[in-house]
Motif scaffolding. Structure first.
Motif, PDB file in Angstrom:
ATOM      1  N   ALA A   1      -4.399  11.259  -2.569  1.00  0.00           N
ATOM      2  CA  ALA A   1      -4.808   9.967  -2.011  1.00  0.00           C
ATOM      3  C   ALA A   1      -3.896   9.568  -0.858  1.00  0.00           C
ATOM      4  O   ALA A   1      -2.674   9.728  -0.919  1.00  0.00           O
ATOM      5  N   ALA A   2      -4.502   9.018   0.184  1.00  0.00           N
ATOM      6  CA  ALA A   2      -3.732   8.539   1.331  1.00  0.00           C
ATOM      7  C   ALA A   2      -2.872   7.344   0.910  1.00  0.00           C
ATOM      8  O   ALA A   2      -3.272   6.552   0.050  1.00  0.00           O
ATOM      9  N   PRO A   3      -1.692   7.205   1.502  1.00  0.00           N
ATOM     10  CA  PRO A   3      -0.812   6.077   1.131  1.00  0.00           C
ATOM     11  C   PRO A   3      -1.483   4.720   1.275  1.00  0.00           C
ATOM     12  O   PRO A   3      -1.262   3.826   0.446  1.00  0.00           O
ATOM     13  N   GLU A   4      -2.322   4.557   2.326  1.00  0.00           N
ATOM     14  CA  GLU A   4      -2.977   3.264   2.494  1.00  0.00           C
ATOM     15  C   GLU A   4      -4.001   2.998   1.393  1.00  0.00           C
ATOM     16  O   GLU A   4      -4.253   1.845   1.032  1.00  0.00           O
ATOM     17  N   LEU A   5      -4.610   4.069   0.837  1.00  0.00           N
ATOM     18  CA  LEU A   5      -5.542   3.894  -0.278  1.00  0.00           C
ATOM     19  C   LEU A   5      -4.788   3.470  -1.532  1.00  0.00           C
ATOM     20  O   LEU A   5      -5.239   2.580  -2.276  1.00  0.00           O
TER      21      LEU A   5
ATOM     22  N   ALA B   1       2.495   5.239 -15.964  1.00  0.00           N
ATOM     23  CA  ALA B   1       3.343   6.361 -15.564  1.00  0.00           C
ATOM     24  C   ALA B   1       3.511   6.464 -14.054  1.00  0.00           C
ATOM     25  O   ALA B   1       4.445   7.094 -13.568  1.00  0.00           O
ATOM     26  N   LEU B   2       2.592   5.829 -13.309  1.00  0.00           N
ATOM     27  CA  LEU B   2       2.659   5.879 -11.846  1.00  0.00           C
ATOM     28  C   LEU B   2       3.388   4.684 -11.239  1.00  0.00           C
ATOM     29  O   LEU B   2       3.520   4.602 -10.015  1.00  0.00           O
ATOM     30  N   ARG B   3       3.858   3.770 -12.055  1.00  0.00           N
ATOM     31  CA  ARG B   3       4.383   2.522 -11.506  1.00  0.00           C
ATOM     32  C   ARG B   3       5.530   2.734 -10.526  1.00  0.00           C
ATOM     33  O   ARG B   3       5.641   2.028  -9.523  1.00  0.00           O
ATOM     34  N   GLU B   4       6.383   3.698 -10.807  1.00  0.00           N
ATOM     35  CA  GLU B   4       7.505   3.924  -9.894  1.00  0.00           C
ATOM     36  C   GLU B   4       7.050   4.484  -8.551  1.00  0.00           C
ATOM     37  O   GLU B   4       7.770   4.378  -7.555  1.00  0.00           O
ATOM     38  N   ARG B   5       5.858   5.064  -8.512  1.00  0.00           N
ATOM     39  CA  ARG B   5       5.347   5.660  -7.276  1.00  0.00           C
ATOM     40  C   ARG B   5       4.332   4.766  -6.578  1.00  0.00           C
ATOM     41  O   ARG B   5       3.821   5.109  -5.512  1.00  0.00           O
ATOM     42  N   VAL B   6       3.991   3.630  -7.196  1.00  0.00           N
ATOM     43  CA  VAL B   6       3.036   2.682  -6.609  1.00  0.00           C
ATOM     44  C   VAL B   6       3.744   1.343  -6.450  1.00  0.00           C
ATOM     45  O   VAL B   6       3.813   0.550  -7.398  1.00  0.00           O
ATOM     46  N   PRO B   7       4.291   1.056  -5.281  1.00  0.00           N
ATOM     47  CA  PRO B   7       4.975  -0.234  -5.089  1.00  0.00           C
ATOM     48  C   PRO B   7       4.024  -1.402  -5.323  1.00  0.00           C
ATOM     49  O   PRO B   7       2.841  -1.339  -4.981  1.00  0.00           O
ATOM     50  N   ALA B   8       4.557  -2.449  -5.902  1.00  0.00           N
ATOM     51  CA  ALA B   8       3.762  -3.659  -6.145  1.00  0.00           C
ATOM     52  C   ALA B   8       3.651  -4.436  -4.837  1.00  0.00           C
ATOM     53  O   ALA B   8       4.572  -5.159  -4.451  1.00  0.00           O
ATOM     54  N   ARG B   9       2.524  -4.275  -4.160  1.00  0.00           N
ATOM     55  CA  ARG B   9       2.311  -4.950  -2.873  1.00  0.00           C
ATOM     56  C   ARG B   9       1.757  -6.353  -3.068  1.00  0.00           C
ATOM     57  O   ARG B   9       2.127  -7.290  -2.375  1.00  0.00           O
ATOM     58  N   ARG B  10       0.832  -6.504  -4.018  1.00  0.00           N
ATOM     59  CA  ARG B  10       0.216  -7.804  -4.314  1.00  0.00           C
ATOM     60  C   ARG B  10       0.727  -8.264  -5.678  1.00  0.00           C
ATOM     61  O   ARG B  10       0.495  -7.586  -6.685  1.00  0.00           O
ATOM     62  N   THR B  11       1.383  -9.380  -5.718  1.00  0.00           N
ATOM     63  CA  THR B  11       1.945  -9.870  -6.965  1.00  0.00           C
ATOM     64  C   THR B  11       1.593 -11.340  -7.153  1.00  0.00           C
ATOM     65  O   THR B  11       1.232 -12.042  -6.203  1.00  0.00           O
TER      66      THR B  11
END
Length: 564
Positions: free
Chosen positions: A43-47, A61-71
């Motif tokens: 997957a592209a980073p923007e996706l 398991a992916l949380r460390e690799r998916v920054p929380a952009r919308r909180t």
């Protein structure tokens, strides 16, 4: 586990993936987590960034690799202060976002073989339905059985926090049933789990089970704070029951008074302020259901004053903004739309990542005749959270009013794609398709629910436009039998009577429509009928009123000029 790619008969590369959906493996979104984990590297980073909320919710398991952009504000608070419980439809929002991630991440045809589909958590079952509907490149093969797994084992702590925070109500109810018997009754952990379990059961329309647990808690409980919360929860069951026939505001009033009595006596000032303001807010809802909106406003005002005076400035911010948002709703309910805006603005300022308050404010701005600001709020709601249909539905109304029929139709199409059960969107889309002369599509929408009076009214428009006046009258009559106060049906039947040459009946039906819901179009139509009856002065009065309601309408101006 992925299988080697092979060629499909059509010559395209067909990829195959086999995944085990048994919920005992990873609980809610076991299948989703495995699927997005398989696709993640491609997957592209923007996706990934566009679907951060959905990916983090479904694949811990992916949380460390998916920054929380919308909180949201709640994401930064301790668990005890996260008072908002997601609505049952939150998982549909997540499923739609995950489906769009999969759709955009898949580069060719994909065959997904799902093992143990019969043992999947409801979050995965819902997701499979959405994937089948929204991802054309994906073929899903559901196998009800697969490798055996032991029953899910639940533990107190982070797992249950996740169930509660994300709105995984089935898992929360299952965990509560498994764990409650193992805990010491009337202890803090027991009460916390009991409250979470009953909240989940209520969200699943299982109010009887929730009430049984609450009644049991009252028999064994001794802690006033928890007994008050149980009384509050019982009152909410009674006023929010999914079956309107089983709602009982009067019994609810007795329970909420009991809650207020108990929390009023809590010795700690700050603990008392939190719980009592919470209960006063609940009592306000009960008073609304009892038909006493002024008392409800007074109660919410008292709750706000109590929270602002006795709670620490940096504690319970979500609770404080919920009180402000609820006061806004009550203010708007009393007809003071402008007066409701400051409280909603305060709620949004406190939690700019929470989409629902933008939706509420957008609706107020639309009603106040400020469409550009309304659209801005709807579009912010679209951006800050996973996809959900309401902001698109609401923006479609603004676009329709501004004459942007293709834009309005695109919004309604997408709203229905997100939630095929969104009945109001079908009503609006059917009417819009009539305006666009797309009668076959309009009829398909109008006939999907033969008992819906709004859709019957649209069906009357279709039959009229296609020249079948007999069927048109049947449709309007059926609509009015089911909803005698449906202004659109009276207006449509009035216009039909004019076509049939019955001018008196036309004026009568259009008058009934105006009394129920005034509007430029219905005034314009009655003016024509009145003029045909020779009642020119009354026709002019209707046209003047239509000009006030729609000052830019050229047809109204021309009709007025024709009377001079």
């Amino acid at each position: 586990m992925g299988a080697p790619a092979r060629r499909s008969p059509e010559g395209a590369t067909l990829r195959q993936i086999t995944l085990d959906a048994h919920r005992s493996l990873n609980g809610p979104y076991t299948l989703a987590g495995a699927l997005v984990g398989t696709l993640f590297a491609e997957a592209a980073p923007e996706l990934v960034a566009a679907h951060d909320i959905e990916l983090r919710a479904a694949a811990p398991a992916l949380r460390e690799r998916v920054p929380a952009r919308r909180t949201t504000l709640a994401d930064r608070l301790p668990q005890a202060e996260r008072i908002l419980v997601p609505a049952p439809l939150r998982t549909l929002r997540l499923a739609n976002g995950l489906a769009e991630f999969v759709r955009d991440a898949v580069t060719g045809p994909l065959r997904l073989r799902v093992l143990n589909a019969g043992q999947a958590d409801p979050t995965d079952t819902e997701l499979l339905d959405v994937l089948e509907r929204r991802v054309p490149a994906l073929t899903i093969v559901r196998e009800q059985h697969g490798p055996p797994h032991p029953a899910p084992v639940h533990t107190l702590g982070a797992e249950l926090d996740r169930f509660r925070n994300e709105g995984f109500h089935h898992a929360m109810a299952e965990a509560g049933a498994a764990l409650l018997p193992s805990l010491t009754r009337d202890g803090e952990q027991w009460w916390t789990l009991l409250h979470r379990t009953t909240t989940a059961l209520a969200a699943l329309d299982r109010e009887d089970e929730a009430r049984e647990l609450l009644d049991h808690a009252r028999q064994v409980g001794t802690v006033p704070k928890h007994l008050a919360t149980a009384a509050y929860a019982t009152a909410m069951l009674l006023v929010r029951h999914h079956d309107p026939g089983r709602r009982d505001p009067e019994e609810a009033a007795a329970w909420i008074d009991r809650a207020v009595e108990l929390t009023s006596r809590l010795p700690d000032r700050r603990e008392r302020a939190f719980h009592l303001s919470f209960d006063l807010n609940g009592k306000a809802l009960v008073e609304v259901r009892r038909g006493r909106p002024e008392e409800a406003v007074r109660l919410v005002r008292e709750a706000i004053e109590l929270a602002e005076r006795d709670l620490e400035p940096d504690r319970h911010p979500v609770h404080k903004l919920v009180l402000r948002a609820n006061r806004a709703q009550l203010t708007a309910m009393r007809g003071d739309l402008e007066g409701a805006l400051p409280d909603l603005a305060a709620a949004i300022a406190a939690d700019p990542g929470y989409p629902d308050y933008y939706l509420d404010r957008g609706n107020l701005l639309h009603r106040l005749g400020r469409p550009e600001e309304a659209v801005a709020d709807y579009e912010t709601a679209m951006r800050v959270g996973p996809p959900f249909p309401e902001p698109y539905y609401n923006r479609s109304e603004v676009r329709y009013a501004q004459g942007d029929l293709p834009g309005a139709l695109a919004d309604l199409d997408y709203a229905i794609e997100l939630d095929p059960g969104f009945s109001d969107a079908y009503v609006n889309r059917a009417g819009l398709l009539v305006a666009l002369d797309e009668f076959d599509r309009a009829r398909a929408d109008a006939e999907r629910d033969p008992g819906n009076p709004f859709l019957l009214s649209v069906l009357g428009q279709i039959e009229t436009a296609q020249g079948d006046l007999v069927e048109a009258r049947k449709a309007y009559d059926s609509a009015l039998e089911r909803a005698p106060r449906l202004a659109a049906a009276w207006a449509g039947r009035g216009a039909l009577a004019f076509e049939e040459g019955d001018l008196q009946a036309s004026v009568s039906d259009l008058t009934q429509a105006i009394e129920l819901e005034d509007g430029a179009e219905v005034r314009f139509n009655r003016a024509y009928a009145l003029r045909a009856l020779g009642l020119t002065s009354r026709a002019r009065a209707d046209l003047l009123r239509a000009a006030e309601l729609a000052p830019e309408d050229e047809e109204v101006r021309q009709a007025l000029a024709g009377l001079d």
